[in-house]
Every structure is written in C-alpha cells, then in structure tokens.
Design a protein around this motif. Structure first.
Motif, short mmCIF file in Angstrom:
data_model
loop_
_atom_site.label_atom_id
_atom_site.label_comp_id
_atom_site.label_asym_id
_atom_site.label_seq_id
_atom_site.Cartn_x
_atom_site.Cartn_y
_atom_site.Cartn_z
N LEU A 96 0.82 -1.21 0.00
CA LEU A 96 0.00 0.00 0.00
C LEU A 96 0.86 1.27 0.00
O LEU A 96 0.56 2.23 -0.72
CB LEU A 96 -0.95 -0.03 1.20
CG LEU A 96 -2.14 0.89 1.15
CD1 LEU A 96 -3.02 0.61 -0.06
CD2 LEU A 96 -2.97 0.74 2.43
N ALA A 97 1.92 1.28 0.79
CA ALA A 97 2.79 2.46 0.85
C ALA A 97 3.43 2.75 -0.51
O ALA A 97 3.53 3.91 -0.91
CB ALA A 97 3.86 2.26 1.92
N GLU A 98 3.82 1.70 -1.22
CA GLU A 98 4.40 1.87 -2.56
C GLU A 98 3.37 2.42 -3.54
O GLU A 98 3.67 3.29 -4.36
CB GLU A 98 4.94 0.53 -3.05
CG GLU A 98 5.63 0.58 -4.39
CD GLU A 98 6.13 -0.79 -4.84
OE1 GLU A 98 6.08 -1.05 -6.06
OE2 GLU A 98 6.54 -1.60 -3.98
N ARG A 99 2.16 1.94 -3.44
CA ARG A 99 1.08 2.43 -4.32
C ARG A 99 0.76 3.89 -4.02
O ARG A 99 0.54 4.69 -4.93
CB ARG A 99 -0.16 1.56 -4.17
CG ARG A 99 0.07 0.17 -4.75
CD ARG A 99 -1.11 -0.76 -4.60
NE ARG A 99 -2.37 -0.13 -4.91
CZ ARG A 99 -3.49 -0.35 -4.21
NH1 ARG A 99 -3.50 -1.19 -3.19
NH2 ARG A 99 -4.60 0.25 -4.55
N ALA A 100 0.74 4.24 -2.74
CA ALA A 100 0.48 5.63 -2.36
C ALA A 100 1.58 6.55 -2.88
O ALA A 100 1.30 7.64 -3.41
CB ALA A 100 0.34 5.75 -0.84
N MET A 137 -5.26 18.17 -6.90
CA MET A 137 -4.09 17.39 -7.32
C MET A 137 -2.82 17.95 -6.68
O MET A 137 -1.92 17.17 -6.31
CB MET A 137 -3.97 17.38 -8.84
CG MET A 137 -4.91 16.43 -9.53
SD MET A 137 -4.46 16.33 -11.28
CE MET A 137 -5.51 15.00 -11.82
N ALA A 138 -2.74 19.26 -6.54
CA ALA A 138 -1.57 19.85 -5.87
C ALA A 138 -1.50 19.38 -4.42
O ALA A 138 -0.41 19.10 -3.91
CB ALA A 138 -1.63 21.37 -5.96
N THR A 139 -2.64 19.28 -3.78
CA THR A 139 -2.67 18.77 -2.40
C THR A 139 -2.20 17.32 -2.36
O THR A 139 -1.41 16.94 -1.49
CB THR A 139 -4.09 18.90 -1.82
OG1 THR A 139 -4.47 20.28 -1.82
CG2 THR A 139 -4.17 18.35 -0.41
N ILE A 140 -2.68 16.51 -3.30
CA ILE A 140 -2.27 15.10 -3.36
C ILE A 140 -0.77 15.00 -3.62
O ILE A 140 -0.06 14.21 -2.99
CB ILE A 140 -3.07 14.34 -4.43
CG1 ILE A 140 -4.55 14.27 -4.03
CG2 ILE A 140 -2.50 12.94 -4.67
CD1 ILE A 140 -5.48 13.85 -5.15
N ALA A 141 -0.26 15.81 -4.56
CA ALA A 141 1.15 15.77 -4.91
C ALA A 141 2.05 16.13 -3.73
O ALA A 141 3.18 15.65 -3.63
CB ALA A 141 1.43 16.70 -6.09
N PHE A 145 1.15 10.18 2.67
CA PHE A 145 0.05 9.39 3.18
C PHE A 145 0.47 8.72 4.48
O PHE A 145 1.53 8.12 4.56
CB PHE A 145 -0.39 8.34 2.16
CG PHE A 145 -1.04 8.93 0.94
CD1 PHE A 145 -2.39 9.24 0.95
CD2 PHE A 145 -0.30 9.21 -0.20
CE1 PHE A 145 -3.00 9.78 -0.16
CE2 PHE A 145 -0.90 9.76 -1.32
CZ PHE A 145 -2.25 10.05 -1.30
N GLU A 146 -0.38 8.86 5.48
CA GLU A 146 -0.15 8.19 6.75
C GLU A 146 -1.03 6.96 6.79
O GLU A 146 -2.25 7.05 6.90
CB GLU A 146 -0.48 9.13 7.91
CG GLU A 146 0.48 10.30 8.00
CD GLU A 146 0.21 11.19 9.18
OE1 GLU A 146 -0.40 10.72 10.17
OE2 GLU A 146 0.61 12.35 9.11
#
Length: 188
Positions: A96-100, A137-141, A145-146
């Motif tokens: 999951l961490a790699e996907r995030a 998207m800027a927020t995601i970039a 992820f915790e």
C-alpha cells in the motif's frame, strides 16, 4: 518492438534506467499525460526534450520510436469515449505504501507536465471544476500518506483518490487538451 505494439510501463522503466532519467515510471507517465492534457505541442525533437527530461545517454532510434508510440497511445486513451485511460501506478498487489507513493509521484508529474504544456491564456479559461481539480491534485502531490492499522480503510481511500485523479485528468484533458469545454456539472 514492432511499430504497432503497445508500450507498457516495463518498456519505460528500461528506458528510464538506460538513459539515467531522474524519474519513476509513474512520474514519467504523469508528466506525459499532464503535457497532453494541457494541450502541449510536441516539437520535432525528442518527447524527452518537450517534457524537460535530460537523458544521459540519449535514447536510441528504437527508443525514440517507442516514445512516439507511447505519445500516440496516450493521446488515444485520453480521447477514448469508453474512458479506458488509467494512470500508470504500481500494481494492485504492491504494498500500500508503494502504491500511495506512486500516486503522489504520478500526480506530481501530471502537474509538472500540465504546467509545461499549458499557457496562461488556457489557464484563465478553465472552469471552476477544472481549477478545483488542479488544486486538489496539488494537495495530493504534496501529501505524505499516513497509513495505519486499518489497511482495508486505507485501501478504499487510496482507490477513491486514484479514481479522482484518473477522472480529474480526463476532465482537464477535455477542457484544455482538446479545447472542448464540458458542461459545468461537478466532478465529484
């Protein structure tokens, strides 16, 4: 590789490694999709020049042909009315961490490519929904992820964010990449 064969992430991973590009497959794909979605115009040189990647050594003629196929393949997927487009992210069975991290990299690449391919004039013409997608998207970039003990909840959240990014890229492509303006229905 035959001229009509589909380019896949493994092909690009090999190119990135051989040409010593400072990027991941996800970020590279995001950059290309962002550039196309902003209406970027490709010059007569290498696609890598347009996306501001600095290969060392330069791609071979076969690799340049593969990049051209990838460009056309990506343009077709973005324009497909069946909405088959999807970001190149780590496989679903990856941790999951790699996907995030892959999603963060893809989104970062998308924003960079969108900035390279767009113009200030086009940016002014974006709908409020499209501007909101860019802000999100800027927020995601910029996110880290915790992930906690609730793997199933994290999995669902990541899947929702992946879908938001996919649909957001399609919206931005529809508005800026093709010049068509969709109705002002809310994206999410």
């Amino acid at each position: 590789m035959p001229a009509n064969q589909t380019v896949d992430p493994e092909d690009i991973a090999e190119l990135i490694g051989r040409c010593k590009l400072a990027t991941s497959v996800s970020e590279f794909h995001g950059s290309l999709v962002g550039y196309i979605s902003a209406g970027g115009r490709f010059g007569p040189g290498s696609l890598l020049d347009d996306l501001k990647f600095e290969p060392d050594p330069a791609p071979t003629a076969d690799e340049e042909a593969m990049l051209t196929r990838l460009r056309h393949q990506t343009e077709a997927w973005l324009a497909d009315t069946d909405l088959t487009f999807g970001p190149w992210l780590p496989e679903e069975d990856a941790p999951l961490a790699e996907r995030a991290e892959g999603l963060t990299e893809w989104t970062r690449g998308f924003l960079g490519g969108f900035g390279l391919g767009g113009t200030a004039e086009k940016a002014k013409d974006l709908s409020e929904d499209a501007r909101e997608v860019l802000r999100d998207m800027a927020t995601i970039a910029a996110s880290e992820f915790e992930l906690d003990e609730d793997v199933e909840g994290d999995e669902e959240s990541l899947t929702e964010i992946e879908e938001f990014v996919r649909v957001g890229a399609l919206l931005l492509h529809a508005e800026a990449g093709t010049g068509n303006h969709p109705p002002s229905d809310t994206l999410h």
